[in-house]
Motif scaffolding. Structure first.
Motif, PDB file in Angstrom:
ATOM      1  N   SER A 124       0.837  -1.198   0.000  1.00 52.32           N
ATOM      2  CA  SER A 124       0.000   0.000   0.000  1.00 52.32           C
ATOM      3  C   SER A 124       0.869   1.243   0.000  1.00 52.32           C
ATOM      4  O   SER A 124       2.065   1.201   0.290  1.00 52.32           O
ATOM      5  N   GLU A 125       0.234   2.358  -0.304  1.00 52.69           N
ATOM      6  CA  GLU A 125       0.924   3.643  -0.284  1.00 52.69           C
ATOM      7  C   GLU A 125       1.356   3.999   1.133  1.00 52.69           C
ATOM      8  O   GLU A 125       2.464   4.507   1.353  1.00 52.69           O
ATOM      9  N   ALA A 126       0.488   3.735   2.119  1.00 51.26           N
ATOM     10  CA  ALA A 126       0.818   4.043   3.510  1.00 51.26           C
ATOM     11  C   ALA A 126       2.041   3.259   3.976  1.00 51.26           C
ATOM     12  O   ALA A 126       2.926   3.799   4.657  1.00 51.26           O
ATOM     13  N   GLU A 127       2.110   1.975   3.600  1.00 51.21           N
ATOM     14  CA  GLU A 127       3.265   1.154   4.004  1.00 51.21           C
ATOM     15  C   GLU A 127       4.535   1.639   3.311  1.00 51.21           C
ATOM     16  O   GLU A 127       5.615   1.650   3.914  1.00 51.21           O
ATOM     17  N   TYR A 128       4.419   2.032   2.063  1.00 59.45           N
ATOM     18  CA  TYR A 128       5.581   2.567   1.348  1.00 59.45           C
ATOM     19  C   TYR A 128       6.132   3.797   2.059  1.00 59.45           C
ATOM     20  O   TYR A 128       7.327   3.910   2.313  1.00 59.45           O
ATOM     21  N   ASN A 129       5.255   4.729   2.398  1.00 56.47           N
ATOM     22  CA  ASN A 129       5.704   5.953   3.067  1.00 56.47           C
ATOM     23  C   ASN A 129       6.373   5.651   4.398  1.00 56.47           C
ATOM     24  O   ASN A 129       7.411   6.244   4.739  1.00 56.47           O
ATOM     25  N   SER A 130       5.804   4.731   5.160  1.00 54.99           N
ATOM     26  CA  SER A 130       6.358   4.381   6.460  1.00 54.99           C
ATOM     27  C   SER A 130       7.711   3.699   6.334  1.00 54.99           C
ATOM     28  O   SER A 130       8.684   4.064   7.006  1.00 54.99           O
ATOM     29  N   GLU A 131       7.819   2.712   5.457  1.00 53.20           N
ATOM     30  CA  GLU A 131       9.060   1.933   5.321  1.00 53.20           C
ATOM     31  C   GLU A 131      10.184   2.770   4.717  1.00 53.20           C
ATOM     32  O   GLU A 131      11.341   2.688   5.150  1.00 53.20           O
ATOM     33  N   VAL A 132       9.861   3.587   3.700  1.00 53.18           N
ATOM     34  CA  VAL A 132      10.887   4.416   3.072  1.00 53.18           C
ATOM     35  C   VAL A 132      11.389   5.473   4.048  1.00 53.18           C
ATOM     36  O   VAL A 132      12.588   5.775   4.102  1.00 53.18           O
ATOM     37  N   SER A 133      10.493   6.033   4.836  1.00 54.37           N
ATOM     38  CA  SER A 133      10.912   7.019   5.843  1.00 54.37           C
ATOM     39  C   SER A 133      11.886   6.392   6.823  1.00 54.37           C
ATOM     40  O   SER A 133      12.927   6.995   7.166  1.00 54.37           O
ATOM     41  N   ALA A 134      11.567   5.194   7.300  1.00 56.79           N
ATOM     42  CA  ALA A 134      12.446   4.524   8.261  1.00 56.79           C
ATOM     43  C   ALA A 134      13.797   4.181   7.642  1.00 56.79           C
ATOM     44  O   ALA A 134      14.850   4.329   8.282  1.00 56.79           O
ATOM     45  N   ALA A 135      13.779   3.744   6.369  1.00 52.49           N
ATOM     46  CA  ALA A 135      15.016   3.312   5.721  1.00 52.49           C
ATOM     47  C   ALA A 135      15.930   4.476   5.356  1.00 52.49           C
ATOM     48  O   ALA A 135      17.141   4.310   5.252  1.00 52.49           O
ATOM     49  N   THR A 136      15.361   5.663   5.160  1.00 46.36           N
ATOM     50  CA  THR A 136      16.162   6.810   4.708  1.00 46.36           C
ATOM     51  C   THR A 136      16.379   7.857   5.793  1.00 46.36           C
ATOM     52  O   THR A 136      16.927   8.925   5.522  1.00 46.36           O
ATOM     53  N   GLY A 137      15.968   7.546   7.023  1.00 48.88           N
ATOM     54  CA  GLY A 137      16.132   8.516   8.102  1.00 48.88           C
ATOM     55  C   GLY A 137      15.237   9.730   7.958  1.00 48.88           C
ATOM     56  O   GLY A 137      15.561  10.818   8.449  1.00 48.88           O
ATOM     57  N   SER A 138      14.085   9.552   7.299  1.00 49.00           N
ATOM     58  CA  SER A 138      13.133  10.643   7.097  1.00 49.00           C
ATOM     59  C   SER A 138      12.010  10.549   8.119  1.00 49.00           C
ATOM     60  O   SER A 138      11.931   9.598   8.904  1.00 49.00           O
ATOM     61  N   VAL A 139      11.138  11.523   8.100  1.00 49.76           N
ATOM     62  CA  VAL A 139       9.999  11.551   9.016  1.00 49.76           C
ATOM     63  C   VAL A 139       8.733  11.272   8.214  1.00 49.76           C
ATOM     64  O   VAL A 139       8.431  11.974   7.241  1.00 49.76           O
ATOM     65  N   CYS A 140       7.995  10.238   8.604  1.00 55.84           N
ATOM     66  CA  CYS A 140       6.750   9.913   7.915  1.00 55.84           C
ATOM     67  C   CYS A 140       5.625  10.780   8.468  1.00 55.84           C
ATOM     68  O   CYS A 140       5.277  10.690   9.650  1.00 55.84           O
TER      69      CYS A 140
END
Length: 545
Positions: A368-384
């Motif tokens: 899902s889009e929500a899971e993408y945003n959450s996982e990418v934020s965690a992997a790149t040191g970003s804030v979801c």
């Protein structure tokens, strides 16, 4: 001098009166004195006297009756035939018998551009139709007409001074509606001058951008285009896309299904491949498939319980484009065809492509889009910040962004959306502009953003974000997740009306001096090939007696 109002149609070259008339419409030709109006033929349909519905509703005992008579008059002028409609007379004409841009072109040439009164417009991207009226004379700007994103369907205004002896006011669409002092003996002269106005191209100087996007309604043009649309379903190389013609909340679990030939399997997302396989499984072939099949079959949207939430015809759910005429392309969206000037497409590409960058986010591999945003934020040191809001109290929810990327000297607001449907992308683009505008104009919104960041990433990150906001050290990125494998096409990957919407948003952000980029994120999921097992329905409970 008394004036009269009438609607005037121009028959296509070579079309006779008999060829233009529908059968069985209750009209009878009557004799008319040709000495008054040369080459005149009149068809009448008397109305049936009826009691108004409100007579019984109000309990009125008086004898009342009303009726509406209709007529269609045909006048030949040179080699062309004009049809004058009175009452509901226009119902007598076949749709493919008359010139569909006659009224619009005459008005554009005859109207005083500073004495406009009303416009009927269509926004192809959202299918919104609007009528804008002003109580005084004005120009298109006062009527809120946006030439690059609105389609002009009708225009009303006062005629230029040089035409005031013929017409006082004009309204143009497929027909021309005129208020005229012309006497019957001068009707031939009126029609001659109207035909001259129709052939004139002077309107291109007065309204240079108004004809860049035009609706196509003439069956002689639409029918062959529809045949191409139906054929494109079976053409693996055709630029055809099946999409949900509405804005969806991808945070909610949803599935899609096809109907019309029995229910199909259920899928996680919408793809033309699924529909093609569905109709092929029911015996359809490229040779037998027609546009009527597209109008009959439906796309169903199901909720997490597999219950139908919404449905649309496949016809309305397709996006397609083709180039038929030199200088124009034809674009199909939301069940309608539009002719788009090649010059507009070239100007869009010239403006948009410099904002395009190679993907700076990883491919989409989640469900899902929500899971993408959450996982990418965690992997790149970003804030979801997906599914959050920074809007002031009492206002509509506004997300700051989906992913807030934290750099050493700056921050980046990343807005992510799955799919390239016009409605979805319009929502994404507007979100990108609205969030920045809100941060610039509302201290409460900025404080809410900083609290969100502190809650999710700590006080140190929040202070870094505060410093970036204070020094305007931030940028915006629009990230479009798509299965399209043509990143080199850049903006051409998007539907034309999405490109128009994107340009409008980029201009707004540029005016605010906000750096912005656009990127296409590869969608590496297998959502296109995965059917869902059907959940059994619970038996319906009996209704209490």
């Amino acid at each position: 001098m008394a004036t009269r109002s009438m609607s005037i149609y121009l028959l296509k070259p070579g079309i006779t009166v008999e060829e233009s008339i529908k059968d069985n419409r209750g009209y009878q030709e009557v004799e008319a004195p040709s000495s008054v109006i040369p080459n005149l033929r009149v068809f009448l349909k008397p109305g049936n006297p009826k009691q108004p519905w409100w007579k019984t509703y109000l309990g009125v005992e008086s004898t009342l009756s009303q009726q509406s008579n209709s007529a269609m008059a045909f006048v030949q002028r040179g080699k062309r035939v004009f049809a004058l409609a009175f009452g509901a007379g226009h119902h007598l004409l076949k749709e493919d018998a008359f010139v569909h841009d006659f009224g619009t072109r005459v008005v554009l040439n005859a109207v005083d551009p500073n004495k406009l009164k009303s416009t009927d417009t269509l926004d192809p991207e959202s299918s919104q139709r609007r009528r804008t009226q002003i109580p005084y004379d004005g120009d298109l700007a006062l009527l809120s007409f946006t030439s690059d994103s609105s389609v002009l369907k009708s225009l009303t205004g006062k005629a230029k001074a040089e035409y005031s002896d013929l017409v006082r006011s004009v309204t143009g669409a497929a027909s021309l509606r005129v208020t005229t002092p012309t006497e019957p003996g001068d009707l031939a002269l009126l029609l001659k001058r109207l035909h001259t106005l129709y052939k004139s191209k002077d309107f291109r100087r007065t309204f240079p951008d108004i004809a860049q996007v035009r609706p196509v309604t003439d069956p002689a043009i639409v029918d062959p285009l529809n045949e191409q649309l139906a054929a494109a379903v079976f053409d693996l190389t055709a630029p055809i896309v099946l999409t949900v013609p509405d804005v969806l909340d991808y945070h909610d679990e949803a599935y899609v299904q096809f109907s019309g030939r029995g229910l199909s399997e259920m899928f996680d997302d919408v793809y033309i491949k699924h529909y093609r396989e569905y109709v092929e499984g029911k015996g359809a072939t490229a040779q037998s498939f027609t546009v009527d099949d597209l109008k009959h079959d439906e796309l169903l949207l199901l909720d997490g319980n597999y219950e139908v939430r919404q449905r649309w015809s496949i016809f309305r759910s397709l996006v397609f484009e083709t180039q038929e005429d030199e200088g124009y392309s034809y674009h199909f969206s939301d069940g309608a065809w539009f002719q788009v000037a090649t010059g507009l497409l070239e100007s869009l590409q010239e403006f948009l492509d410099p904002y395009w960058v190679d993907a700076t986010l990883p491919p989409h591999t989640w469900t899902s889009e929500a899971e993408y945003n959450s996982e990418v934020s965690a992997a790149t040191g970003s804030v979801c910040l997906d599914q959050t809001s920074m809007s002031p109290s009492g206002q509509t929810q506004v997300e700051p962004c989906d992913i807030l990327r934290i750099g050493e000297q700056s921050i980046e607001f990343v807005h992510v959306k799955i799919g390239t449907s016009s409605a979805t992308l319009s929502h994404l683009f507007n979100q990108a502009a609205n969030s920045v505008h809100l941060l610039r104009t509302s201290e409460e919104a900025a404080r809410k953003l900083l609290r969100l960041v502190e809650d999710k990433a700590g006080a140190r990150t929040a202070r870094h974000v505060a410093d970036a906001l204070e020094s305007n050290a931030y940028s915006v990125s629009i990230a479009i997740v798509s299965h399209k494998q043509t990143p080199e096409k850049k903006s051409a990957n998007l539907p034309v009306f999405s490109r128009i919407s994107l340009r409008r948003v980029l201009i707004a952000l540029k005016a605010m001096r906000i750096p912005i980029t656009v990127q296409l994120i590869p969608d590496a999921t297998d959502r296109a090939g995965r059917a869902k097992p059907r959940k059994p329905r619970r038996p319906r409970q009996p209704t209490p007696q």
